[in-house]
Scaffold this motif. Structure first.
Motif, short mmCIF file in Angstrom:
data_model
loop_
_atom_site.label_atom_id
_atom_site.label_comp_id
_atom_site.label_asym_id
_atom_site.label_seq_id
_atom_site.Cartn_x
_atom_site.Cartn_y
_atom_site.Cartn_z
N GLY A 1 139.79 24.82 -4.99
CA GLY A 1 139.10 25.47 -4.57
C GLY A 1 138.07 25.47 -4.90
O GLY A 1 137.31 26.73 -5.29
N ALA A 2 137.65 24.54 -5.26
CA ALA A 2 136.32 24.80 -6.32
C ALA A 2 134.97 25.14 -4.69
O ALA A 2 135.62 24.41 -3.61
CB ALA A 2 135.93 23.13 -6.63
N PHE A 3 134.12 25.28 -5.77
CA PHE A 3 132.78 25.66 -4.01
C PHE A 3 131.45 24.11 -4.68
O PHE A 3 131.36 25.09 -6.02
CB PHE A 3 132.30 26.98 -4.28
CG PHE A 3 132.03 27.52 -3.25
CD1 PHE A 3 131.66 27.60 -2.17
CD2 PHE A 3 130.61 27.54 -3.40
CE1 PHE A 3 131.12 28.16 -1.01
CE2 PHE A 3 129.60 27.91 -2.10
CZ PHE A 3 130.04 27.95 -0.77
N ILE A 4 131.14 24.10 -3.93
CA ILE A 4 129.31 23.32 -4.42
C ILE A 4 128.59 23.80 -3.34
O ILE A 4 129.25 23.47 -1.88
CB ILE A 4 130.55 21.56 -4.16
CG1 ILE A 4 131.55 21.70 -4.52
CG2 ILE A 4 128.96 20.59 -4.51
CD1 ILE A 4 131.38 21.29 -6.26
N GLY A 5 127.78 24.29 -3.79
CA GLY A 5 126.70 24.61 -3.47
C GLY A 5 125.78 23.72 -2.45
O GLY A 5 125.91 22.76 -3.07
N ALA B 1 125.87 25.62 -8.41
CA ALA B 1 124.85 26.69 -7.78
C ALA B 1 124.31 25.87 -6.74
O ALA B 1 124.23 24.71 -6.85
CB ALA B 1 123.94 27.29 -9.23
N SER B 2 124.07 25.77 -5.79
CA SER B 2 122.97 24.95 -4.88
C SER B 2 121.94 24.99 -5.31
O SER B 2 121.14 25.37 -6.30
CB SER B 2 122.29 26.24 -3.43
OG SER B 2 123.68 26.61 -2.90
N GLY B 3 121.66 23.37 -4.95
CA GLY B 3 120.76 22.49 -5.66
C GLY B 3 120.94 22.33 -7.20
O GLY B 3 119.94 21.49 -7.31
N SER B 4 121.69 22.09 -7.57
CA SER B 4 122.14 21.69 -8.73
C SER B 4 122.39 19.46 -8.38
O SER B 4 122.91 19.12 -7.66
CB SER B 4 123.01 22.19 -9.30
OG SER B 4 123.04 22.98 -9.38
#
Length: 449
Positions: A386-390, A408-411
């Protein structure tokens, strides 16, 4: 009824100079497997229990390669090249052990059908002493002719030695033979070398056996069974025939292919019914695809397991160790290597996942990479369910992203992220008003100088 014992002797001593290769001819591959290994598989499918491989003197590459695909084979060396009968007798000690059937095959005929070999063995069981496998062609020039009389095979006549009447025979010699084990050594030892080349020809046992009143017969198989490979063009032709057979087999098993002529399989590819395959897909060795999966166009897959109703591509690459669970998705321009992608997880765009686990239902954003290699060692990334990788994130292994965590995106993430946490790994944005206008002006002025 007791099963008949069988020894298969595979002649693989030729240099194959026309291949123009440092690799022995019979080790060149068809569908990802050395052509001699295709011959071995055919023999095994026809019930052969023991295998003898006859190689040439000094063929160290063959010595090293043979155990990889047939570890149980005995290796014999033909010290001098004195003809096919001489090559077979290189395996004398194996023949002398006593078998019901002895099959003699060539390592450069990878399209031999196990059914043809099984038929030859059945004829031995029915009382034949020698069975020669033949094929029919409308253009027999160059091939040895099978000369029959009253249902018996009386001679194998080389093209240059044929009479005008014999030249019209379209039944030709494939070179493949089945010999009653009890007769084999006696027939082989009787072969002489009183010919222009001074060689011992296996084909001579036909007339020797006939003179002894033995039952010598010919069995018919397709031309493909006798197709020998001597150069790269013939290798490509054999590959095309093999692929056509495999495509037909797979489609008849319940698999849909839009453009089957553009899909290429390996010798061990396993595809379940109700798989859908789009054009221009390549399956390397070690791939299995479960039912309901979709393989989209221009995907390259090797050493991978694709679960039921999973989706791959278009333009995806699955490398060895990729394991996709049910309904998992690996989309366009993504690469997965040595990683488990669990049920329902999505890797949709422009992403590299290597040495990792992507938990069930996780979503990997576009441009994400697992940084798994430091130049010396590989490290593991574990992404929880269930993780979300931006998008555009770099996950620096070794690393654990917890279940339902959000990156978060761009991390750039270098530290573990606990369950249900939100992680930022990027610099704070800074906006400078009018600075873009000033920058453009400076560049324009510099260009004028």
């Amino acid at each position: 009824m007791t099963a008949r014992s069988c020894l298969s002797i595979i002649l693989a001593a030729g240099e194959g100079t026309r291949m123009k290769s440092a690799l022995p001819k019979v080790l060149h591959k068809i569908a990802g497997l050395p052509m001699v290994a295709h011959v071995v598989r055919a023999a095994q499918s026809a019930g052969s229990g023991d295998l003898a491989m006859v190689i040439g003197y000094g063929a160290e590459q063959m010595r090293e390669a043979v155990p990889a695909f047939v570890p149980e084979a005995e290796i014999f060396v033909q010290e001098e090249r004195l003809g096919t009968a001489h090559a077979v007798l290189s395996a004398r000690s194996a023949i002398a052990r006593g078998y019901d059937d002895v099959l003699v095959m060539f390592g450069d005929t990878p399209l031999i059908d196990p059914a043809a070999l099984a038929d030859a063995r059945a004829r031995l069981a029915a009382g034949a002493d020698v069975v020669v496998l033949g094929f029919r062609t409308e253009n027999p020039a160059g091939y040895g002719r099978l000369v029959e009389k009253d249902g018996a095979l009386v001679a194998i006549r080389e093209d240059k030695d044929c009479t005008e009447e014999e030249r019209r025979i379209t039944f030709c010699n494939s070179g493949l033979m089945a010999i009653a084990g009890a007769r084999a050594l006696s027939l082989l030892d009787a072969v002489g070398n009183d010919n222009a080349k001074g060689e011992y020809y296996l084909t001579d046992i036909v007339e020797i056996g006939g003179a002894r009143g033995l039952k010598i017969v010919a069995a018919e198989a397709s031309f493909e069974n006798a197709l020998g490979i001597n150069n790269r063009a013939e290798l490509a032709g054999a590959e095309a025939i093999w692929q056509k057979r495999k495509r037909q087999e797979i489609m008849l098993s319940g698999v849909t292919m839009i453009a089957p002529e553009t899909v290429f399989f390996s010798y061990d590819t396993e595809v379940d019914p109700d798989v859908f395959i789009e054009p221009n897909v390549y399956f390397g060795p070690g791939v299995s695809v479960e039912g309901g999966a979709t393989i989209r166009a221009f995907s390259h897959i090797e050493g991978a397991t694709i679960g039921p109703r999973a989706e791959v591509g278009p333009f995806a690459r699955l490398r060895p160790g990729a394991d996709l669970g049910e309904k998992a998705k690996v989309g366009n321009f993504c690469e997965v290597k040595k990683a488990t992608v669990e049920a329902g997880a999505k890797i949709n765009h422009l992403t590299y996942i290597g040495d990792a686990r992507v938990g069930a239902g996780a979503n990997i954003g576009a441009g994400t990479i697992t940084c798994n290699y430091d130049g010396y060692s590989k490290f593991f990334t574990d992404i929880g369910a269930g993780a979300f990788i931006g998008s555009n994130s770099a996950l620096v292994a070794p690393l654990t992203i917890g279940e339902r965590a959000y990156v978060a995106s761009g991390s750039i993430i270098t530290e573990n992220v606990p369950d249900d946490s939100l992680a930022f790994g990027r610099a704070r944005q800074k906006t400078l008003p009018e600075r873009a206008k000033l920058l453009r002006q400076r560049r324009a002025d510099a260009a004028k100088k």
